[in-house]
Motif scaffolding. Structure first.
Motif, short mmCIF file in Angstrom:
data_model
loop_
_atom_site.label_atom_id
_atom_site.label_comp_id
_atom_site.label_asym_id
_atom_site.label_seq_id
_atom_site.Cartn_x
_atom_site.Cartn_y
_atom_site.Cartn_z
N ASP A 167 0.60 -0.84 -0.56
CA ASP A 167 0.09 -0.09 -0.43
C ASP A 167 0.78 1.30 0.28
N GLN A 168 2.24 1.03 -0.03
CA GLN A 168 3.00 1.92 -0.69
C GLN A 168 3.68 2.48 -2.02
N VAL A 169 3.60 3.37 -2.24
CA VAL A 169 4.45 3.50 -3.94
C VAL A 169 5.81 2.84 -3.30
N ASP A 170 5.99 2.15 -4.85
CA ASP A 170 7.42 1.72 -4.48
C ASP A 170 8.34 2.77 -5.26
N GLU A 171 8.63 3.21 -5.02
CA GLU A 171 9.08 4.72 -5.50
C GLU A 171 10.57 4.02 -6.51
N ALA A 226 10.76 0.79 -8.32
CA ALA A 226 10.01 0.14 -9.41
C ALA A 226 9.84 1.07 -10.02
N PHE A 227 9.31 2.49 -9.89
CA PHE A 227 8.85 3.69 -10.59
C PHE A 227 9.58 4.03 -11.20
N VAL A 228 10.63 4.54 -10.30
CA VAL A 228 11.85 5.63 -10.87
C VAL A 228 12.79 4.18 -12.43
N GLY A 229 12.64 3.61 -11.77
CA GLY A 229 13.31 2.09 -12.87
C GLY A 229 12.42 2.15 -14.62
N LEU A 230 10.50 2.32 -13.98
CA LEU A 230 10.10 2.05 -14.97
C LEU A 230 10.31 3.77 -15.79
N VAL A 231 10.11 4.55 -15.27
CA VAL A 231 10.53 5.44 -15.87
C VAL A 231 11.67 6.06 -16.99
N GLN A 232 13.13 5.34 -15.71
CA GLN A 232 14.65 5.30 -16.94
C GLN A 232 14.29 4.34 -17.83
N ARG A 233 13.45 2.86 -17.96
CA ARG A 233 13.14 2.78 -18.91
C ARG A 233 12.26 3.16 -19.99
N LEU A 234 11.02 4.13 -19.66
CA LEU A 234 10.77 4.22 -21.03
C LEU A 234 12.14 5.41 -21.13
N ALA A 235 13.11 6.09 -21.01
CA ALA A 235 13.54 7.21 -21.28
C ALA A 235 14.75 6.73 -21.92
N ALA A 236 15.20 5.43 -21.44
CA ALA A 236 16.08 4.69 -22.71
C ALA A 236 15.76 4.44 -23.98
N VAL A 295 -3.89 -6.82 -16.82
CA VAL A 295 -3.19 -7.76 -17.59
C VAL A 295 -1.29 -6.65 -17.79
N VAL A 296 -1.33 -5.55 -18.20
CA VAL A 296 -0.38 -4.91 -18.37
C VAL A 296 1.04 -4.90 -16.82
N ALA A 297 0.17 -4.83 -15.78
CA ALA A 297 0.30 -5.05 -14.18
C ALA A 297 1.20 -6.30 -13.91
N ALA A 298 0.70 -7.10 -14.74
CA ALA A 298 0.36 -8.88 -14.63
C ALA A 298 2.70 -9.34 -15.13
N ILE A 299 1.91 -8.24 -16.18
CA ILE A 299 3.39 -8.72 -17.43
C ILE A 299 4.65 -7.77 -16.11
N ALA A 300 3.86 -6.52 -15.61
CA ALA A 300 5.02 -5.94 -14.98
C ALA A 300 5.94 -6.75 -14.00
N GLU A 301 5.04 -7.36 -12.62
CA GLU A 301 5.34 -8.16 -12.61
C GLU A 301 5.82 -9.42 -12.65
N HIS A 302 5.44 -9.79 -13.77
CA HIS A 302 5.99 -11.30 -14.11
C HIS A 302 8.06 -10.87 -14.79
N LEU A 303 7.71 -9.53 -15.14
CA LEU A 303 9.51 -9.55 -15.72
C LEU A 303 10.34 -8.59 -14.48
N GLY A 304 10.15 -8.66 -13.31
CA GLY A 304 10.65 -8.02 -12.14
C GLY A 304 10.47 -6.64 -11.83
N LEU A 305 9.69 -6.13 -12.92
CA LEU A 305 9.34 -4.57 -12.84
C LEU A 305 8.83 -4.08 -12.30
N ALA A 306 7.82 -4.60 -11.66
CA ALA A 306 7.29 -4.49 -10.10
C ALA A 306 6.69 -5.17 -8.95
N PRO A 307 6.76 -4.96 -8.51
CA PRO A 307 6.46 -5.95 -6.66
C PRO A 307 5.09 -7.10 -7.21
#
Lengths: 296, 296
Positions: free
Chosen positions: A16-20, A22-32, A255-267
């Motif tokens: 129930d807390q923002v996983d900062e 994981a979020f930063v990881g996603l943003v950096q991945r998009l920029a890259a 679906v996208v949450a399950a993908i991100a979780e499966h790929l280790g991009l989100a808890p």
């Protein structure tokens, strides 16, 4: 700035807390990956569930980690004064534009929604993206209302829902909107399965859920469409049919949450409760599709 | 406690702040009229639009000004953790029960909603009223889900939406729910035009919008129905047809707000923006109906 691919990252939660991290990881991945813009706190980013303080923090993290990529920030809320406060926070964070959906609890009238957009555009100097997402807001825009709102100073783009699969009908719909709004206001397609059809039909930008987690795939599709490589774009979108079918069955967020979780991009269990996300059996199907389509 | 008339007061705003004096006036008016319970922060009380702090204050004021009348407090929110926090605040205020609607932005599954009610009933010692309001939550309960949730310890009542106008169909629907849930869980009708039909069909309580502003009228209707004075109840409800027609056209919240404003019980423009409420022409029609039906 309101063209090409705008990628919508999740805002993953953990306990129930923002996983900062994981979020930063996603943003950096998009920029890259070279997306054209990042939209933080879209529906995919669970903006509706987060407190003002959480949203402010997420907006700050997005801008700080996006490099040169412009960041758009979702400011929607049920009450106009909350929307204006979110707009201030997003501006403070360094957002390049604001995304606004007319969230509703009591059904809103067209005049209610017009006055909301008027209040926001009068309040802020930032460009505003009109976010038409009837599946979540339960408000239905007409082309007339697009036209009224698009005249407001500062309105930069309209994010429209999925278009008809039939390409003549899709083209007709986009032309209808195009002819009703000022030239400088871009039209963006959402509904990932509709993206190639939308870009082909004349949309300027793809506001993408899947692009927030699998940006390289979405960049590739977007560039095909922008370069007029229509058959390549269609072929790639058709290749992803199994993914679009999962979206249709479970909704793209789960679906996208399950993908991100499966790929280790989100808890695990990264969506805000009460949304539990997919169950084990459904996740197994998502994993199969990830493997079959080589999405990892 | 979950029988008779539960009256839902507005939470009037003035310049985007809760008008505490007006709210206290409404609560005192309800207590004086002899309603059986007061539900603060229902949909009529704009709970979805208010901050946690505003809701806490409103719950406190309701309990402090209701005399001996039990106060139920709406605790719905989009995120489970917010709902639990609201439950704590309502308990602290001295609420007699909690009203919970499964608000949604992303569509919820039946399991999402069941787990939400499980989390809340595990968290609180207060009785819980299940609030089925598909027009605002966009979630549709099945009788099966009523049955699952009604088994949870602490669930005391189910607030169902308007019933079919046909009395045989209404009776059948109430019996279907009645036979699926424990005996001690009451069934409450909402949709004011449906109240007499609902009470006649076997509902135990009327969760009333109009009762929050015109309590004497609603008490009278309820007592007729409770005393088996069926023809008097029907006659009175039929007499109010013009009022029910306004509700059907504009929604009961906008109509009751206009009535409260016209009667001086709430300040002008008392609903939270972006909800503008009725325009001048519509208000003139409401005024005509108030006069014709002698509602003042």
């Amino acid at each position: 700035m309101f063209t090409g691919l705008s990628a919508f990252p999740l805002t993953p939660l953990h306990d129930d807390q923002v996983d900062e991290k994981a979020f930063v990881g996603l943003v950096q991945r998009l920029a890259a990956a070279g997306v054209d813009s990042i939209t933080a706190l879209g529906s995919t980013g669970s903006y509706a569930y987060l407190s003002r303080e959480e949203r402010q923090r997420v907006a700050n993290l997005a801008v700080e980690n996006a490099g040169d990529v412009p960041v758009f920030v979702g400011i929607g809320a049920l009450r106009t004064s909350q929307v204006l406060a979110n707009a201030d926070d997003a501006a403070q964070a360094g957002a390049s534009a604001l995304l606004l959906a007319p969230m509703s609890y009591q059904a809103l009238t067209a005049d209610d929604v017009f006055e909301l957009f008027r209040a926001v555009t009068e309040h802020t100097d930032l460009p505003v993206i009109v976010y038409d997402n009837p599946g979540t807001t339960h408000f239905t825009f007409t082309t007339d209302l697009y036209a009224r709102i698009a005249q407001l100073p500062g309105v930069a783009s309209i994010k429209i829902p999925a278009l008809p699969a039939n390409s003549a009908e899709a083209h007709k719909k986009v032309q209808e909107i195009r002819s009703a709004i000022p030239e400088n206001v871009t039209i963006g397609i959402s509904g990932d399965q509709s993206a190639v059809g939308g870009l082909k039909a004349g949309c300027d930008v793809w506001y993408s859920v899947i692009g927030g987690t699998l940006p390289e795939l979405a960049v590739k599709l977007t560039r095909f469409a922008q370069n007029g490589e229509v058959s390549e774009a269609i072929e790639e979108s058709v290749r992803l049919t199994l993914l679009w079918e999962l979206n249709a069955e479970f909704g793209s967020l789960r679906v996208v949450a399950a993908i991100a979780e499966h790929l280790g991009l989100a808890p695990e269990k990264c969506l805000p409760l009460p949304i539990q996300g997919l169950d084990e059996q459904q996740r197994a199907r998502v994993k199969t599709v990830i493997d079959q389509l080589d999405l990892a």
